[in-house]
Design a protein around this motif. Structure first.
Motif, PDB file in Angstrom:
ATOM      1  N   MET A 223       0.830  -1.203   0.000  1.00 14.51           N
ATOM      2  CA  MET A 223       0.000   0.000   0.000  1.00 14.51           C
ATOM      3  C   MET A 223       0.866   1.255   0.000  1.00 14.51           C
ATOM      4  N   ARG A 224       1.886   1.279   0.843  1.00 12.15           N
ATOM      5  CA  ARG A 224       2.720   2.475   0.956  1.00 12.15           C
ATOM      6  C   ARG A 224       3.644   2.646  -0.250  1.00 12.15           C
ATOM      7  N   SER A 225       3.984   1.549  -0.934  1.00 10.43           N
ATOM      8  CA  SER A 225       4.881   1.625  -2.091  1.00 10.43           C
ATOM      9  C   SER A 225       4.141   2.016  -3.369  1.00 10.43           C
ATOM     10  N   PHE A 226       2.900   1.576  -3.518  1.00 16.41           N
ATOM     11  CA  PHE A 226       2.179   1.756  -4.774  1.00 16.41           C
ATOM     12  C   PHE A 226       1.340   3.026  -4.821  1.00 16.41           C
ATOM     13  N   ALA A 227       1.164   3.698  -3.678  1.00 13.24           N
ATOM     14  CA  ALA A 227       0.335   4.900  -3.632  1.00 13.24           C
ATOM     15  C   ALA A 227       0.941   5.914  -2.679  1.00 13.24           C
ATOM     16  N   SER A 228       0.721   7.179  -2.958  1.00 11.27           N
ATOM     17  CA  SER A 228       1.213   8.249  -2.091  1.00 11.27           C
ATOM     18  C   SER A 228       0.171   8.513  -1.013  1.00 11.27           C
ATOM     19  N   ILE A 229       0.278   7.752   0.070  1.00 13.12           N
ATOM     20  CA  ILE A 229      -0.723   7.803   1.129  1.00 13.12           C
ATOM     21  C   ILE A 229      -0.039   7.768   2.493  1.00 13.12           C
ATOM     22  N   ASP A 230      -0.799   8.118   3.521  1.00 13.37           N
ATOM     23  CA  ASP A 230      -0.352   7.998   4.913  1.00 13.37           C
ATOM     24  C   ASP A 230      -0.966   6.753   5.529  1.00 13.37           C
ATOM     25  N   ASP A 231      -0.364   6.254   6.609  1.00  9.71           N
ATOM     26  CA  ASP A 231      -1.019   5.191   7.355  1.00  9.71           C
ATOM     27  C   ASP A 231      -1.981   5.825   8.349  1.00  9.71           C
ATOM     28  N   MET A 232      -2.639   4.992   9.138  1.00 12.42           N
ATOM     29  CA  MET A 232      -3.625   5.497  10.082  1.00 12.42           C
ATOM     30  C   MET A 232      -2.925   6.032  11.318  1.00 12.42           C
ATOM     31  N   ALA A 233      -3.209   7.286  11.648  1.00 11.10           N
ATOM     32  CA  ALA A 233      -2.589   7.913  12.809  1.00 11.10           C
ATOM     33  C   ALA A 233      -3.404   7.696  14.075  1.00 11.10           C
ATOM     34  N   SER A 234      -4.673   7.362  13.937  1.00  8.28           N
ATOM     35  CA  SER A 234      -5.525   7.137  15.106  1.00  8.28           C
ATOM     36  C   SER A 234      -6.644   6.184  14.732  1.00  8.28           C
ATOM     37  N   ASP A 235      -7.192   5.531  15.726  1.00  8.12           N
ATOM     38  CA  ASP A 235      -8.262   4.574  15.496  1.00  8.12           C
ATOM     39  C   ASP A 235      -9.603   5.248  15.734  1.00  8.12           C
ATOM     40  N   SER A 236     -10.639   4.690  15.132  1.00  3.08           N
ATOM     41  CA  SER A 236     -11.984   5.231  15.294  1.00  3.08           C
ATOM     42  C   SER A 236     -12.986   4.098  15.121  1.00  3.08           C
ATOM     43  N   PRO A 237     -14.046   4.085  15.913  1.00  2.02           N
ATOM     44  CA  PRO A 237     -15.055   3.024  15.755  1.00  2.02           C
ATOM     45  C   PRO A 237     -15.740   3.073  14.395  1.00  2.02           C
ATOM     46  N   ASP A 238     -15.689   4.220  13.721  1.00  2.00           N
ATOM     47  CA  ASP A 238     -16.329   4.361  12.421  1.00  2.00           C
ATOM     48  C   ASP A 238     -15.357   4.142  11.267  1.00  2.00           C
ATOM     49  N   ALA A 239     -14.106   3.785  11.578  1.00  2.00           N
ATOM     50  CA  ALA A 239     -13.091   3.647  10.534  1.00  2.00           C
ATOM     51  C   ALA A 239     -13.369   2.426   9.667  1.00  2.00           C
ATOM     52  N   THR A 240     -13.055   2.559   8.395  1.00  2.00           N
ATOM     53  CA  THR A 240     -13.154   1.447   7.463  1.00  2.00           C
ATOM     54  C   THR A 240     -11.963   0.528   7.672  1.00  2.00           C
ATOM     55  N   PRO A 241     -12.154  -0.784   7.749  1.00  2.43           N
ATOM     56  CA  PRO A 241     -11.016  -1.694   7.925  1.00  2.43           C
ATOM     57  C   PRO A 241      -9.971  -1.508   6.828  1.00  2.43           C
ATOM     58  N   THR A 242      -8.705  -1.401   7.235  1.00  6.02           N
ATOM     59  CA  THR A 242      -7.618  -1.190   6.288  1.00  6.02           C
ATOM     60  C   THR A 242      -6.324  -1.715   6.882  1.00  6.02           C
ATOM     61  N   ILE A 243      -5.461  -2.244   6.030  1.00 11.73           N
ATOM     62  CA  ILE A 243      -4.149  -2.716   6.479  1.00 11.73           C
ATOM     63  C   ILE A 243      -3.302  -1.551   6.969  1.00 11.73           C
ATOM     64  N   LEU A 244      -3.695  -0.323   6.636  1.00 14.53           N
ATOM     65  CA  LEU A 244      -2.958   0.858   7.079  1.00 14.53           C
ATOM     66  C   LEU A 244      -3.076   1.085   8.579  1.00 14.53           C
TER      67      LEU A 244
END
Length: 297
Positions: A223-244
């Motif tokens: 995920m981090r190699s193929f796209a210019s994105i950040d990982d998850m900095a905080s958790d949330s009960p409404d967050a979409t499941p992601t390997i980030l």
């Protein structure tokens, strides 16, 4: 053997690093639950996640992607484990139609396990400044954002939409050098350029690796190699499941890339080469809707 082009091998001091005690796990079947959630709520949740992770591209520049062949290298991990990691990353790349370089290639997609990510980034900037030569100051600053479990960035190059190198010409008085494309393809209405990722670096904190599988680490690195994105900095009960979310709570993190993760990457790599940053939001939702919402209708 793949040749390590990146001179940071010495700067990182990883050649004699101890093996990481990560083990592969049998792939767990992903269970996607949208029961009771209206489509509008799902759309808001997915678009919110997309906005949270997407790094804003430069003004008037398209989204950056991997267009050329990638050559994956792993440092700071036992060779046997590293081979498994590379195989998984390459398999993920093939799913996106990203080409894989052959044996003897020079590494341009590096995954390294380090003891102190922020310090390694700062030291690399001194010892191997060419790794950061295409970054603006704000792009360097955002490398250090996120959960603190990983730090990633890309070297990019602006090219014509067909992949040709842009010509360098002099304009103005005093003259200054600027890049210019084919005048027969350029228009005021359409931006006929693309942004190529020509190098990728992902540093992960060695102390946070125990308890994570090679599959999780490889998918996170993908995920981090193929796209210019950040990982998850905080958790949330409404967050979409992601390997980030891997470095937020290892026990709650998915075992592999989720439907959202694949929807995001597939949307990115199906967009036109000239696509701007905002286009990824609708595209990611469209892919996610096809994978999850429509599949349950």
């Amino acid at each position: 053997m793949k040749k390590l082009m990146i001179s940071s091998a010495i700067a990182l001091g990883l050649s004699s690093a101890a093996p990481l005690m990560a083990q592969d796990a049998d792939p767990a079947e992903e269970v996607i639950i949208v029961t009771g959630e209206r489509e509008q709520e799902a759309m808001e949740r997915v678009e919110g996640m997309t906005r949270a992770i997407t790094r804003r591209p430069r003004v008037d520049k398209p989204l950056a992607r991997q267009y050329g062949q990638i050559c994956v290298g792993v440092m700071g991990m036992d060779p046997a484990y590293a081979g498994v990691l590379i195989d998984r990353i390459e398999a993920n790349a093939r799913r996106l139609d990203i080409a894989i370089a052959g044996e003897g290639c020079q590494v341009n997609t590096l995954v390294a396990f380090v003891d102190d990510g922020p310090e390694e980034v700062k030291q690399l900037r001194k010892d191997a400044p060419w790794l950061f030569s295409t970054l603006l100051d704000y792009e360097y600053d955002r490398i250090l954002r996120g959960s603190g479990g990983a730090h990633a960035w890309h070297s990019t190059e602006e090219r014509e939409v067909d992949g040709k190198q842009l010509a360098v010409i002099e304009v103005g008085d005093p003259p200054r050098q600027v890049k210019a494309g084919d005048p027969f393809n350029a228009t005021r209405m359409t931006q006929q350029i693309r942004m190529d990722m020509i190098g990728s670096v992902v540093l992960m904190e060695r102390a946070l690796v125990p308890g994570k599988t090679l599959q999780q680490l490889a998918d996170f690195a993908s995920m981090r190699s193929f796209a210019s994105i950040d990982d998850m900095a905080s958790d949330s009960p409404d967050a979409t499941p992601t390997i980030l979310s891997l470095f937020l709570d290892a026990n709650a993190a998915p075992q592999e890339m989720t439907e959202f993760d694949w929807a995001y990457l597939e949307a990115l790599y199906r967009l036109p080469r000239t696509a701007r940053g905002e286009q990824i939001h609708d595209a990611a939702w469209s892919e996610y809707r096809k994978k999850v919402i429509r599949a349950k209708d």
